[in-house]
Design a protein around this motif. Structure first.
Motif: not given
Length: 894
Positions: A138-159
Motif C-alpha cells: 500500500d502507498g509508495s513503499g520505502d525509498q532506499l538510498y543504497i551506498q554506491g560502492h555496495a552495488s555488487p551485493g545488490i546485484y548478487a541479491r537480484a541474481f
C-alpha cells in the motif's frame, strides 16, 4: 564539590536559586561520592541522573556523547522473527556472488569494489528480509538510498531472486552492449532497479532528508498518502566528511522527520586509510547527530563482547574503548592475540586482570570479527527501535570490519577499497568459512564460479516469501505513467499578446505565467514553487498569501506583516518551498519533486528559481543527479547574464551557466528574449515532460530583471522558438531610416536581453552607415547544437540531414554576428554549422559592479560596440571601407 578557582560564569548564574541550601546539599553529596568512591563513580551517577531525567521528560540538554557501547543492551533486544540459519545461507550466497562478479570482471580491467558490501551485508539483508517495503505494498513503499560502492551485493541479491541473469553479472561495468550492469546505482542506466543515484558521495544523505521531507509535503497537501513510506539512507562513515552529508541534519530534526533513518556503516575506513586515524569517528558522529536533534542508536559490538562487558565491573574496559583511536582498533583487527593482550589489555592492571580470564579464542573473536553490524539480531534490534521512535529522525551507527569474510588479505587493510579480486585459494577459504556447497571441480577452468542454490531451493523460496510479505522486490523502480492535461490557453494569452507600453522584465513574466498556471483547476495544485530565500527578489511575494509557504507546523506566530496584502503566510498545506539560504537544499527539494512521478506515481511540476550565478556553478553535481534520476521540471536562472544585474558585481555576475548546462544531456537550455517566448517554451515543456509520451528531460530557462516593453508574438515563430532560432525582423521592417536596397547586409543574432542591444544596433547601422541588418532571436544555442550533433551522427549511419540552424539561415545575405550576455563560447557552440562568415561578441572575463550601460561598454556588447563589430566584418569582406570601422569607433567614443 567545591567551585573551582577562577570558574567561568555560566547561564545558571543568571537563573534565580529559590533554595540555595538544597543546591549546596546536592553539591556536597557529589563531593562526598567523588571523595569516597572516586571521580569516575561521581561521573557515572551524574550521567545516570541525566539519563533518568531524559526518560522522565525533563527538559534538560542531552548528552552529546555516550559510552562506546551498544545503545540497546543484549537484555533489551527484541525476539528475532526470522530463520537465522536460512538468512545466513542467503547472505552467504550474496557475499559470494558479489565477490565473484567483481573478480571475474577484473580480467577486463573494469574494476569494482568488494570490501564495502562485505562489511555491510547484514545491514542490507536484515532490511530486505524484515523492513524494506516494496512498491507493491500500500502507498509508495520505502525509498532506499543504497551506498554506491555496495552495488555488487545488490546485484548478487537480484541474481538470487531471478531478476538479474548470470550473463548480466558477467557484464558488470560493461554496458555498451545493452545487457550490462552499471557500476553504481543509476536509474537512467537500469531504471527498473535503481531509484536513486548515490555514488557522488554526500548527495545521497542530503537527498534522503529532502525526500523524507517531500513525502510529508505530499501528505500534508493531501496529494498522496505517504504515511507508510520510510526513507532509508545507507552511508559510509568516510562519506560523512562531505559537507552535503550533514548540511540538512537540523532541518530533518526541526521538521521531526521520523520517516527517515540513516544507517552509517562504520567500518572505520575510507578509500585510502582510516576515517579518523587519531580519533573515534563513531563518537564524533554521535555528538554531531545528537547535537542536531537526531535519535542515535549505536550498534557497535557483537554478542561475543557480552562476556567481556559482564566481567568489566570497574568500567575499565569501557574507558579503554573510549581511549583507543580508530586506526589502532583497525590494527587490532589484523594482529594476533598476543599483540592485543599487550597493547590493549596491558594499558592498566584492571584490564590485565580481566584479560587473564579470557581465552585466546574469545579475544580473537571479539577483536577480529564480532561487530554489531555483522549480527542480524543486533541489526534487527536497531532497525526496529528506529521505526518505533517518534518525533525525530534516527541514525544507526553500525560498526563493521571492512572486507569481512574476504579473508586475512582483505579484512581491515588500508588498500582494500582498491583491491578488485581474490585468488582461487582465497575463494576456497571464503567458501569454507561461509559453508557454501561449491566443489573444487567448479574452479577447474581457473575461473571463480557463480553460485546459486536453485530457483526452487529453500533459500530462494524464503527470500521470495519475505519480499512478498513486504510488498514485492526491492530495490525496485516502477513508473505508472499519469499524463497531465494541458493547461488552458488563457494562462498563456497575456504573455503572447505582449505588455503594450508597460515595461516588464522576463523574470516577472515567468512568475506571472506560473501564478496563472497555479490557478488551473486540473494541474494547478501540482506546481511546486521552490526558492532559496529570494522570493521577493523575483517578485514572488504575491504567491505567499494565496499559495502559502509550506511548514509542517503551520504558522504558530503572528507575522509582522499580517496587516499587509502580501503577508508572509506559512501553512501546513502550503505550496511554496522556501528553503532559506541553501541552493543545495533547494536542489534536493527540486529533485524529490521532479521524480515524484516515479517515486509516488504522482507527477508534480516543480520550478526552482534562483540567482542564475548560484545554480549550475554551485550545484552542478546535483543537476547531474537530477538527470541521472530522470527528473522533470523547470530550473529558472533569474537575474541572468553578466551585465543585467546592476551593481552586484563579480560574485553575482553569471556569464557562464549556459556553458555548464550544455554539458548535461538531459537539460534543455533556453535563453528567451521576450515574454511570449517564455510562454511557448513552458507550454511545450509541459507537453514534453508531462504529456502522453513523456520524455526524461528537464528545462533550464534564464530570465532577466531588466524591465523592457514586451512585444506581441509574431505569426509563425513557434517552431523557431522551440528549435532555438527565428528571424524576429528584417531591415526592411524599420519604420525610419531604412537602408538602400543595395546596402551591405549583415545578420544580427542574439539571445536573452541582448536582443535589445542588437535592435538598437540595427537602427544605428541603417541610419549611420547604410547597412541592412536582420535581427534573429536565438532562444537556445544548446538546442541548435543538439540538433546539429544529431545530424552529424545520422551522417555516420548514412542518413543525410541538414541541421536546423543551417536551414534557417539558408539564403541569409552577409556575415552573421552573434551577441549575448554570456561568454562567447555560448553562441560559438553553433559556429561550425553556420555557412556564412560567423563571429560573436560576449562577456568574457570577470564581472564587475557598474551600471548596465557601463558594464556593457566595458565588455564591448552595447549597441555601439555591435555596430563597430558588424562594420569590421563587412570591411574584411570588402563591403564597406576599412575607414568606416575607425570612424565608427571615434563617433561612438569606443
Amino acid at each position: 564539590m567545591s567551585d573551582p578557582v577562577g570558574k567561568l560564569p555560566s547561564e545558571l548564574d543568571q537563573l534565580p536559586d529559590r533554595d540555595t541550601e538544597e543546591t549546596a546539599e546536592w553539591a556536597a553529596s557529589l563531593d562526598a561520592v567523588a571523595k569516597a568512591a572516586g571521580t569516575r563513580r561521581a561521573e557515572y551517577l551524574l550521567r545516570r541522573t541525566l539519563q533518568h531525567a531524559e526518560a522522565a521528560g525533563l527538559a534538560l540538554p542531552k548528552l552529546l556523547e555516550t559510552d562506546y557501547v551498544n545503545t540497546i543492551p543484549t537484555s533489551a533486544e527484541p525476539e528475532f522473527p526470522g530463520d537465522e540459519e536460512m538468512e545466513a545461507k542467503i547472505t552467504a550466497w550474496n557475499r559470494w556472488n558479489a565477490a565473484a562478479m567483481v573478480t571475474r570482471g577484473s580480467k577486463y580491467g573494469v574494476g569494482g569494489h568488494i570490501a564495502t558490501f562485505a562489511s555491510a551485508a547484514w545491514l542490507y539483508e536484515t532490511g530486505f528480509q524484515h523492513f524494506f517495503r516494496g512498491k507493491e505494498a500500500d502507498g509508495s513503499g520505502d525509498q532506499l538510498y543504497i551506498q554506491g560502492h555496495a552495488s555488487p551485493g545488490i546485484y548478487a541479491r537480484a541474481f538470487l531472486d531471478g531478476r538479474v541473469s548470470e550473463q548480466q553479472l558477467d557484464n558488470f561495468r560493461q554496458e555498451s552492449g545493452g545487457n550490462g550492469l552499471p557500476s553504481y546505482p543509476h536509474p537512467r542506466r537500469l531504471p527498473w532497479l535503481w531509484e536513486f543515484p548515490t555514488v557522488s558521495m554526500g548527495l545521497g544523505p542530503l537527498s534522503a532528508i529532502y525526500q523524507a521531507r517531500f513525502n510529508r509535503y505530499l501528505q500534508n497537501r493531501s496529494i498522496k498518502d505517504t504515511a507508510n513510506s520510510h526513507v532509508w539512507a545507507f552511508l559510509g562513515d568516510g562519506e560523512m566528511d562531505e559537507p552535503e552529508s550533514t548540511a540538512a541534519l537540523a532541518l530533518a530534526s526541526r521538521e521531526q522527520l521520523d520517516n527517515l533513518t540513516f544507517v552509517i556503516n562504520c567500518n572505520l575506513q575510507r578509500l585510502d586509510g582510516p576515517v579518523r586515524a587519531n580519533f573515534r569517528v563513531v563518537q564524533e558522529l554521535e555528538a554531531q547527530f545528537r547535537g542536531a536533534g537526531w535519535n542515535v542508536i549505536k550498534s557497535l559490538w557483537g554478542s561475543a563482547w557480552d562476556e567481556l562487558f559482564q566481567l568489566d565491573t570497574t568500567g575499565a574496559l569501557v574507558r579503554r574503548l573510549r581511549e583507543v583511536p580508530d586506526a589502532q582498533f583497525q590494527t587490532y583487527a589484523t594482529r594476533d592475540v598476543a599483540y592485543i593482550r599487550q597493547h590493549f589489555f596491558g594499558a592498566n592492571a584492571e584490564l590485565v586482570q580481566l584479560a587473564g580470564v579470557l581465552s585466546d579464542a574469545k579475544i580473537a573473536e571479539c577483536f577480529h570479527s564480532s561487530r554489531g553490524g555483522h549480527e542480524p539480531r543486533k541489526v534487527y534490534a536497531a532497525y526496529k527501535a528506529a521505526l518505533e521512535h517518534k518525533g525525530a529522525p534516527t541514525v544507526i551507527l553500525a560498526q563493521t570490519v571492512k572486507g569481512y569474510t574476504l579473508g586475512a588479505g582483505f579484512e581491515s587493510k588500508n588498500a582494500n577499497h582498491q583491491m578488485k579480486k581474490l585468488t582461487i585459494d582465497e575463494f576456497k577459504d571464503m567458501r569454507d568459512l561461509l559453508g557454501l556447497p561449491i566443489p573444487d571441480s567448479a574452479f577447474a577452468d581457473g575461473q571463480v564460479p557463480y553460485g546459486h542454490p536453485g530457483a526452487n531451493s529453500p533459500e530462494v523460496q524464503y527470500l521470495n516469501e519475505r519480499r512478498a510479505a513486504l510488498g514485492g522486490p526491492a530495490p525496485a523502480r516502477k513508473v505508472k505513467h499519469v499524463a497531465l492535461p494541458a493547461p488552458a490557453d488563457r494562462s498563456f494569452a497575456p504573455l503572447l499578446k505582449g505588455s503594450g507600453k508597460q515595461e516588464m522584465a522576463t523574470t516577472m513574466a515567468f512568475v506571472r505565467l506560473v501564478k496563472d498556471l497555479m490557478r488551473d483547476k486540473e494541474t494547478g495544485k501540482r506546481w511546486v514553487p521552490i526558492v532559496p530565500d529570494e522570493a521577493r527578489t523575483f517578485g514572488m511575494e504575491s504567491l505567499f498569501p494565496s499559495a502559502g509557504i509550506y511548514s509542517p507546523l503551520g504558522q504558530t506566530y503572528e507575522p509582522v506583516d499580517r496587516d499587509q496584502l502580501m503577508y508572509y503566510k506559512e501553512a501546513k498545506d502550503g505550496q511554496i518551498l522556501n528553503e532559506g539560504i541553501t541552493e543545495a537544499g533547494a536542489m534536493a527539494d527540486f529533485i524529490a519533486a521532479c521524480t515524484s512521478y516515479a517515486t509516488h506515481g504522482e507527477p508534480m511540476i516543480p520550478f526552482y528559481i534562483f540567482y542564475s550565478m548560484f545554480g549550475w556553478q554551485r550545484t552542478a553535481d546535483q543537476m547531474w543527479q537530477l538527470a541521472d534520476q530522470l527528473g522533470k521540471g523547470f530550473i529558472v536562472g533569474a537575474t541572468a547574464g553578466r551585465t543585467t544585474l546592476t551593481g552586484e558585481g563579480l560574485q553575482h555576475a553569471d556569464g557562464h551557466s549556459h556553458l555548464i548546462a550544455s554539458t548535461n544531456p538531459a537539460s534543455l537550455n533556453y535563453d528567451p528574449a521576450f515574454a511570449y517566448e517564455i510562454a511557448v517554451i513552458v507550454k511545450d515543456g509541459l507537453r514534453r515532460m508531462y504529456g502522453e509520451t513523456p520524455e526524461d528531460v528537464f528545462y533550464y530557462l534564464t530570465v532577466y530583471n531588466e524591465p523592457k516593453v514586451q512585444p506581441a508574438m509574431p505569426e509563425g515563430v513557434e517552431e523557431g522558438i522551440l528549435k532555438g532560432l527565428y528571424r524576429f525582423n528584417t531591415a526592411a521592417d524599420l519604420a525610419e531610416a531604412a537602408p538602400a536596397a543595395d546596402a551591405p547586409k549583415v545578420q544580427l543574432m542574439a539571445s536573452g536581453t541582448a536582443i535589445h542591444w542588437i535592435l538598437e544596433a540595427q537602427k544605428l547601422l541603417a541610419a549611420d552607415w547604410n547597412v541592412a541588418a536582420d535581427v534573429w532571436s536565438a532562444t537556445s544555442w544548446g538546442e541548435l547544437r543538439r540538433d546539429a550533433l544529431e545530424c552529424d551522427e545520422a551522417l555516420l549511419r548514412g542518413e543525410v540531414r541538414t541541421p536546423y540552424v543551417t536551414r534557417a539561415l539558408e539564403g541569409a545575405a552577409g556575415p552573421v554576428l552573434a551577441v549575448s550576455d554570456w561568454m562567447r563560447q555560448v553562441p560559438d557552440q553553433i559556429s561550425q554549422w553556420v555557412e556564412q562568415d560567423y563571429t560573436s561578441l560576449g562577456t568574457d572575463g570577470f564581472g564587475l559592479s557598474d551600471t548596465r550601460e557601463g558594464a556593457r561598454r566595458h565588455f564591448g556588447v552595447d549597441a555601439q560596440s555591435i555596430v563597430v563589430a558588424a562594420l569590421a566584418q563587412l570591411a574584411r569582406r570588402g563591403e564597406v571601407p576599412a575607414s568606416a570601422v575607425k570612424e565608427a569607433r571615434e563617433r561612438y567614443g569606443l
